[in-house]
Write a protein that holds these residues in place. Sequence first.
Motif, mmCIF file in Angstrom:
data_model
loop_
_atom_site.group_PDB
_atom_site.id
_atom_site.type_symbol
_atom_site.label_atom_id
_atom_site.label_comp_id
_atom_site.label_asym_id
_atom_site.label_seq_id
_atom_site.Cartn_x
_atom_site.Cartn_y
_atom_site.Cartn_z
ATOM 1 N N UNK A 186 0.842 -1.201 0.000
ATOM 2 C CA UNK A 186 0.000 0.000 0.000
ATOM 3 C C UNK A 186 0.876 1.251 0.000
ATOM 4 N N UNK A 187 1.882 1.271 0.886
ATOM 5 C CA UNK A 187 2.783 2.429 0.965
ATOM 6 C C UNK A 187 3.652 2.520 -0.283
ATOM 7 N N UNK A 188 4.102 1.375 -0.808
ATOM 8 C CA UNK A 188 4.927 1.382 -2.017
ATOM 9 C C UNK A 188 4.136 1.925 -3.207
ATOM 10 N N UNK A 189 2.861 1.527 -3.318
ATOM 11 C CA UNK A 189 2.024 2.026 -4.415
ATOM 12 C C UNK A 189 1.850 3.540 -4.308
ATOM 13 N N UNK A 190 1.659 4.033 -3.075
ATOM 14 C CA UNK A 190 1.513 5.475 -2.867
ATOM 15 C C UNK A 190 2.800 6.201 -3.234
ATOM 16 N N UNK A 191 3.934 5.613 -2.838
ATOM 17 C CA UNK A 191 5.235 6.210 -3.137
ATOM 18 C C UNK A 191 5.473 6.286 -4.644
ATOM 19 N N UNK A 192 5.074 5.243 -5.365
ATOM 20 C CA UNK A 192 5.269 5.193 -6.813
ATOM 21 C C UNK A 192 4.213 5.979 -7.582
ATOM 22 N N UNK A 193 3.078 6.244 -6.927
ATOM 23 C CA UNK A 193 1.987 6.914 -7.617
ATOM 24 C C UNK A 193 1.185 5.957 -8.489
ATOM 25 N N UNK A 194 1.138 4.680 -8.071
ATOM 26 C CA UNK A 194 0.415 3.652 -8.814
ATOM 27 C C UNK A 194 -0.790 3.164 -8.019
#
Length: 482
Positions: free
Chosen positions: A453-461
Amino acid sequence: MAEGTILVADDDNSIRTVIGHALGREGYEVRSTSNAATLWRWVSEGEGDLVVTDVIMPDEDGLELLSRINQIRPELPVVVMSARNTMLMAIRATERGAYEYLPKPFDLNELARIVERALASPAVPPSEDAAQRGGLDDAMPLIGRSPAMQELYRLLARLVSTDLTVLISGPSGTGKELVARALHDYGKRRHGPFVPINMAAIPRELIESELFGHEKGAFTGATTRGIGKFEQAEGGTLFLDEIGDMPMEAQTRLLRVLQQGEFTTVGGRRSIRADVRIVAATNRNLRQFVRQGLFREDLFYRLNVVPVRLPALKDRLEDISDLVRHFLDIAAADGLPQKTISSEAMSLLRSYSWPGNVRELENLVRRLSALYAEEAIEADVVRMELEEASAGTQQENDSSTDSFGESIERHLSRYFAAHEDDLPPSGLYGRVIKEVERPLIAMCLSATRGNQIRAAKLLGLNRNTLRKKINELQIRVVRGAQ
């Protein structure tokens, strides 16, 4: 127009004259003298609403006079001037009760603003604790007389007698640990320990144990109770270097210490009081880390009580001469031959950009002291060293600091130039995107400890898009590990 009587003491007639004219234009009545005895008589008789005095006087040290003034008229604000533009002078003036310290030469408009501010607010007498400390070591913790360093000295002089949490930022090699040590060595905790810990140098799974200690049996290999840095720093200062590399779990525990003043060891249940001053440092942009979800916003504001920004060496090139002489003396004290630098060579040093900042300069000076037989280092030697340093920096930049686009463009250009008649097979676009996409996603997952969830937010995906790409690119996700 402003009102009030300003008493000015300086043995230099030209300085007395320009100060008198500048403050007179603001509407103040100005009385000037060249000696401490007259100033003391005026103050003793109750004259004056504010004092502006030099440190070096023909009949008495201005700081000694400042102490006597504070004994009989603690409410009288005193502005101290000095051509001895060092951090120790700023600290001594502040500890003796100066309202403000002004390094010479100074801006007359700044002096007028200080006088206006001082007359509008009551003076704060020096604390008994500050008055009793005295006897500061004459060793110079920080070197430089540039305006940027003078501002730093004045700020540190206000901070040394407090327990405020400080966040030091600046490029690598600017001396962040030196500033942290100065805050400790010249502050009220200087008789306690100074305990540094570099977050980037410790395996992430061991940081909590290093900071807070651990109980016997808390984890595999914990055969005895371990004392953490917080306990080691009891009564002193804990310096948290490279704070941006602290993992999220440790951030949460550090936040509790800052909020509640206590902590528990790893595997422990008993709360331990933390009597330490926290000084943190980073060369990262923590605000950007907060926006990316890599650093707790509440912890950032707890650490950033007093921000201290260190200037890059390229922004204070006028300090090069003082720094070089200082490093030459240190090299000689360490057993290397005593050297001097010619004026032309010094000019070359002042014209260099110093991407490695003060650390790079110190390393160069030590190299010059150790490797060259000449007692006086000439320009040709320095030019050769700087050319080699520039070439090395350019090579590093080519390989590590380019943007993605520049890096890809450079590598493809080299490939096409070498294979004009042997172009790669079709599908180059997809292969390049894959080469960039896979490590980018893997690094973001590592930074978020496998939290998609945090990785997707960081990537903007979108989270579903991220999960699809993880499967397509066969990226292994390890939760809770870096």
